[in-house]
Design an enzyme around this catalytic site. Structure first.
Site, short mmCIF file in Angstrom:
data_model
loop_
_atom_site.label_atom_id
_atom_site.label_comp_id
_atom_site.label_asym_id
_atom_site.label_seq_id
_atom_site.Cartn_x
_atom_site.Cartn_y
_atom_site.Cartn_z
CG ASP A 35 76.36 4.67 49.89
OD1 ASP A 35 75.60 5.71 50.15
OD2 ASP A 35 76.68 4.17 49.19
CG ASP A 59 73.92 -4.16 46.89
OD1 ASP A 59 72.73 -3.58 47.06
OD2 ASP A 59 74.38 -4.79 46.03
CB VAL A 60 69.88 -1.35 50.10
CG1 VAL A 60 70.23 -0.23 50.90
CG2 VAL A 60 69.64 -0.50 48.52
CE1 TYR A 147 66.03 7.54 39.74
CE2 TYR A 147 64.70 8.92 38.81
CZ TYR A 147 65.38 8.63 39.79
OH TYR A 147 65.77 9.59 40.63
CE LYS A 151 63.73 7.22 42.60
NZ LYS A 151 64.26 7.06 44.02
#
Ligand SMILES: NC(=O)c1ccc[n+]([C@@H]2O[C@H](COP(=O)([O-])OP(=O)(O)OC[C@H]3O[C@@H](n4cnc5c(N)ncnc54)[C@H](O)[C@@H]3O)[C@@H](O)[C@H]2O)c1
Length: 260
Positions: A35, A59-60, A147, A151
């Site tokens: 995370d 940080d991904v 968003y 998705k």
């Protein structure tokens, strides 16, 4: 998957990611909690229940940092849950390019970056299972373009990868939550109008809890789903089965339910 393997969970400091970590720890795997914020509280909860966890603040969207973390996993990854996500509640013309890019960067490119580092290690370990947290926003218009687009991208990416990863013994599926209590929508659900509209549009009559999603994730990651890949499981209390009636207005809805 159990001992001698690792379940990697992103977004593990909060909400759905935390609940997934708690469920996956029950399988005996050590859970790697990734995370942006420290996941110490989640680690504590895992350990209190007799599980094993390691935490990484990362940080991904940072390709090099994720590569480093994957290199430090205590055991080979056999499960990956991509759950780290953000939302910026802005309509198309309200969004700046930077805001659009940030939402796509975390919610879609971040998933890709995790995949590109975890998949080779998982393949070397003999395969595994990946579950990506999508959203009912990827199936329907939800009002917030960046968003919804991200998705929808997660759903498409998951389908795309089923065949590619099967060759390496890896299954990949997604879960699409409806409204769930978490950090992401704490402010929104504190608004009584939004809360009651959400409950009213949910046939099962409540807001979801993170563990509702985690149990679906644990199923898709587990042996019970060993012939399931490339699909999406909607966990929304029935919301998208009726949302169009809701949008058409309460009177129309009750007319149809009364008249059959
Ligand atoms: N809560 C809902 O109603 C709902 C509905 C549908 C889908 N989702 C999805 O569920 C997933 C989990 O969200 P949640 O609802 O538990 O929200 P949350 O805010 O409680 O948890 C998201 C976590 O992701 C972390 N994160 C954000 N950006 C990151 C980054 N760049 N690198 C690493 N970690 C990062 C945050 O620090 C946070 O701990 C998200 O993908 C979200 O889009 C949530």
């Amino acid at each position: 998957m159990s001992a001698q393997s690792c379940a990697v969970v992103t977004g593990a400091a909060s909400g759905i990611g935390r609940a997934c970590a708690l469920r996956l720890a029950e399988t005996g795997s050590v859970v790697a909690l990734l995370d942006l914020n420290g996941a110490g509280e989640t680690r504590k909860l895992v350990e209190e229940r007799g599980g094993r966890a390691v935490e990484f603040t990362v940080d991904v969207t940072d390709d090099e940092a994720v590569r480093t973390v994957v290199g430090k996993l205590p055991e080979p990854p056999r499960t990956l849950v991509n759950a780290a996500g953000i939302i910026i509640r802005k309509k198309l013309l309200e969004s700046s390019v930077e805001e659009w890019r940030r939402v796509l960067d975390v919610n879609l490119t971040g998933y890709f970056i995790m995949l590109r580092h975890v998949v080779p290690a998982m393949a070397r370990a003999g395969g595994g299972a990946i579950v990506q947290i999508a959203s009912i926003a990827g199936h329907t218009g939800y009002g917030f373009s960046s968003y919804t687009a991200a998705k929808g991208g997660v759903l498409a990416l998951t389908r795309q990868l089923a065949a590619e990863l099967a060759e390496q013994g890896i299954r990949i599926n997604s879960v699409s939550p409806g409204g769930v209590h978490s950090g992401l929508n704490r402010d929104t659900l504190a608004n009584e109008t939004i809360r009651s509209a959400t409950v009213g549009n949910t046939p099962l009559g409540r807001i979801g809890e993170p563990d509702d999603i985690a149990r679906a994730v644990a199923f898709l990651a587990g042996p019970g789903a060993d012939f399931v890949t490339g699909t999406d499981l909607v966990v929304d209390g029935g919301m998208i089965s009726t949302i169009h009636w809701g949008n058409a207005g309460g009177e129309l809805h009750s007319f149809h339910t009364r008249e059959g």
